[in-house]
Design an enzyme around this catalytic site. Structure first.
Site, PDB file in Angstrom:
ATOM      1  N   GLU A 116      -7.296 -15.745  -2.691  1.00 28.23           N
ATOM      2  CA  GLU A 116      -5.961 -15.690  -2.067  1.00 28.23           C
ATOM      3  C   GLU A 116      -6.026 -14.996  -0.703  1.00 28.23           C
ATOM      4  O   GLU A 116      -4.980 -14.650  -0.151  1.00 28.23           O
ATOM      5  CB  GLU A 116      -4.959 -14.960  -2.973  1.00 28.23           C
ATOM      6  CG  GLU A 116      -4.797 -15.543  -4.364  1.00 28.23           C
ATOM      7  CD  GLU A 116      -4.189 -16.939  -4.406  1.00 28.23           C
ATOM      8  OE1 GLU A 116      -3.923 -17.519  -3.335  1.00 28.23           O
ATOM      9  OE2 GLU A 116      -4.018 -17.454  -5.520  1.00 28.23           O
ATOM     10  N   HIS A 140      -1.103  -8.673  -5.022  1.00 27.29           N
ATOM     11  CA  HIS A 140      -0.731  -9.804  -5.885  1.00 27.29           C
ATOM     12  C   HIS A 140      -1.078  -9.451  -7.327  1.00 27.29           C
ATOM     13  O   HIS A 140      -2.217  -9.059  -7.602  1.00 27.29           O
ATOM     14  CB  HIS A 140      -1.492 -11.057  -5.445  1.00 27.29           C
ATOM     15  CG  HIS A 140      -1.426 -12.194  -6.411  1.00 27.29           C
ATOM     16  ND1 HIS A 140      -0.240 -12.715  -6.879  1.00 27.29           N
ATOM     17  CD2 HIS A 140      -2.399 -12.928  -7.007  1.00 27.29           C
ATOM     18  CE1 HIS A 140      -0.491 -13.712  -7.710  1.00 27.29           C
ATOM     19  NE2 HIS A 140      -1.793 -13.855  -7.814  1.00 27.29           N
ATOM     20  N   HIS A 142      -0.259 -10.465 -11.716  1.00 29.14           N
ATOM     21  CA  HIS A 142       0.269 -11.412 -12.709  1.00 29.14           C
ATOM     22  C   HIS A 142       1.184 -10.643 -13.652  1.00 29.14           C
ATOM     23  O   HIS A 142       0.796 -10.269 -14.751  1.00 29.14           O
ATOM     24  CB  HIS A 142      -0.879 -12.078 -13.463  1.00 29.14           C
ATOM     25  CG  HIS A 142      -1.712 -12.985 -12.613  1.00 29.14           C
ATOM     26  ND1 HIS A 142      -2.801 -13.668 -13.080  1.00 29.14           N
ATOM     27  CD2 HIS A 142      -1.584 -13.336 -11.301  1.00 29.14           C
ATOM     28  CE1 HIS A 142      -3.325 -14.410 -12.101  1.00 29.14           C
ATOM     29  NE2 HIS A 142      -2.605 -14.208 -11.001  1.00 29.14           N
ATOM     30  N   GLU A 170      18.375   1.458  -9.594  1.00 27.14           N
ATOM     31  CA  GLU A 170      17.545   1.828  -8.445  1.00 27.14           C
ATOM     32  C   GLU A 170      17.017   0.614  -7.664  1.00 27.14           C
ATOM     33  O   GLU A 170      16.509   0.792  -6.555  1.00 27.14           O
ATOM     34  CB  GLU A 170      16.339   2.653  -8.911  1.00 27.14           C
ATOM     35  CG  GLU A 170      16.704   3.935  -9.637  1.00 27.14           C
ATOM     36  CD  GLU A 170      17.050   5.078  -8.699  1.00 27.14           C
ATOM     37  OE1 GLU A 170      16.243   5.351  -7.811  1.00 27.14           O
ATOM     38  OE2 GLU A 170      18.133   5.670  -8.837  1.00 27.14           O
ATOM     39  N   HIS A 211       3.390 -17.861 -11.930  1.00 24.27           N
ATOM     40  CA  HIS A 211       2.091 -17.312 -11.506  1.00 24.27           C
ATOM     41  C   HIS A 211       2.121 -15.781 -11.352  1.00 24.27           C
ATOM     42  O   HIS A 211       1.294 -15.091 -11.937  1.00 24.27           O
ATOM     43  CB  HIS A 211       1.675 -17.988 -10.187  1.00 24.27           C
ATOM     44  CG  HIS A 211       0.314 -17.609  -9.717  1.00 24.27           C
ATOM     45  ND1 HIS A 211      -0.531 -18.475  -9.064  1.00 24.27           N
ATOM     46  CD2 HIS A 211      -0.366 -16.432  -9.781  1.00 24.27           C
ATOM     47  CE1 HIS A 211      -1.658 -17.856  -8.772  1.00 24.27           C
ATOM     48  NE2 HIS A 211      -1.588 -16.615  -9.198  1.00 24.27           N
TER      49      HIS A 211
HETATM   50  P1  13P Z   1      -9.268 -14.170  -7.266  1.00 26.27           P
HETATM   51  O1  13P Z   1     -10.175 -13.754  -8.417  1.00 26.27           O
HETATM   52  O2  13P Z   1      -9.959 -15.165  -6.358  1.00 26.27           O
HETATM   53  O3  13P Z   1      -8.706 -12.983  -6.538  1.00 26.27           O
HETATM   54  O4  13P Z   1      -8.051 -14.992  -7.888  1.00 26.27           O
HETATM   55  C1  13P Z   1      -7.218 -14.403  -8.838  1.00 26.27           C
HETATM   56  C2  13P Z   1      -5.824 -14.867  -8.724  1.00 26.27           C
HETATM   57  O5  13P Z   1      -4.923 -14.203  -9.195  1.00 26.27           O
HETATM   58  C3  13P Z   1      -5.539 -16.146  -8.019  1.00 26.27           C
HETATM   59  O6  13P Z   1      -4.173 -16.284  -7.759  1.00 26.27           O
HETATM   60 ZN    ZN Z   2      -2.930 -15.069  -9.137  1.00 24.90          ZN
END
Ligand code: 13P
Ligand code: ZN
Length: 274
Positions: A116, A140, A142, A170, A211
């Site tokens: 990413e 980023h 999940h 908050e 995602h």
């Molecule tokens: P990477 O292992 O390449 O960072 O990818 C993980 C991910 O969350 C892709 O969206």
């Molecule tokens: Zn991801």
């Protein structure tokens, strides 16, 4: 004293581990990048080598030319960052056109920065521009509750922002600008990078349908705290829904305006109704 004793590297590693402990990083899920300050680059420079190939990113940002980023490695597990930072994270230098990177430290057993990286890089570019260089972190993760809600709520900035603002008092203090939502797209490509960075012109946060989430901020604590606040609010909303009972009362738009007044916030009025 080695590079792993430098404060910024320690902070980066701690943030990865905090995310792992929140259960936001199954397997290699999620990624973190940080745009280094000049003095941090100076502190780390004696550990750098400049013999690796330049790699084109498929995106270009002139205002990021010559910058150095710390990045998690693609396919590397957040779980392992604290155990062996040198094998799971790296530092990259950006060339003077702002379209390629080369690894100058880390990933000692091989690898490349996160897949990413194009998204992170474009987000860094627009957030740095929007904040006069103040913002340095793109994260980023999940985050399960936010991901779950992208299946049952319309994928609209206003819907997600209002749901979050109403789920915990908050929230509007932490992100008065609101959040943006990106429709499902193939990850790791320049198209999703451009769509995300369009939203990052307006927001500190972009939600990727089915995602996860991208958060931006000036430092590790505030960026992690933003992710944590949003994910907790989403979890509260899911708990409310799962009672199966009708919602009898909520935080109203007037309540939100009152918080704005009380805290001196610049609340995004687009998301409020009368
Ligand atoms: P990477 O292992 O390449 O960072 O990818 C993980 C991910 O969350 C892709 O969206
Ligand atoms: Zn991801």
């Amino acid at each position: 004293m080695g590079i792993l004793d430098v404060q910024v590297i320690k902070d980066f590693v701690k943030t990865c581990n905090d995310g792992w402990e929140r259960n936001w990083h199954e397997r290699n899920g999620g990624n973190l990048t940080y745009r280094m300050k000049k003095e941090e680059v100076e502190e780390c420079k004696k550990y750098f080598t400049f013999d690796k190939e330049w790699v084109e990113m498929g995106v270009c940002a002139e205002n990021m030319a010559g910058e150095f980023f710390i990045s998690t490695g693609s396919g590397k597990y957040f779980r392992n960052v604290i155990l062996a930072p040198q094998d799971n994270i790296c530092i990259v230098e950006i060339n003077d056109k702002g379209d390629s990177y080369r690894i100058v430290w880390g990933l000692e057993k091989g690898g490349v920065p996160t897949s990413e990286f194009p998204s992170h890089f474009m987000n860094h570019s627009v957030r740095a521009k929007a904040t006069n260089g103040e913002y340095r972190v793109i994260y980023h993760a999940h985050t399960p509750s936010i991901i779950a809600l992208t299946y049952v709520l319309p994928l609209e900035d206003k819907v997600f922002t209002r749901m979050l603002w109403q789920s915990a008092t908050e929230c509007v203090v932490v992100f008065p600008g609101g959040v943006g939502v990106v429709d499902w797209m193939v990850p790791g490509k320049s198209e999703i990078a451009m769509a995300t960075s369009e939203l990052m012109k307006k927001y500190d946060v972009a939600i990727w349908a089915h995602h996860g989430m991208f958060c931006s901020g000036p430092d590790f604590d505030s960026t992690f705290g933003l992710m944590h606040t949003i994910e907790n609010a989403a979890a509260i909303y899911i708990r409310v829904l799962s009672t199966g009972k009708p919602i009898l009362q909520t935080i109203t738009d007037d309540d939100i305006r009152a918080i704005g007044k009380g805290f001196g916030l610049n609340i995004n009025e687009e998301f409020l109704e009368n």
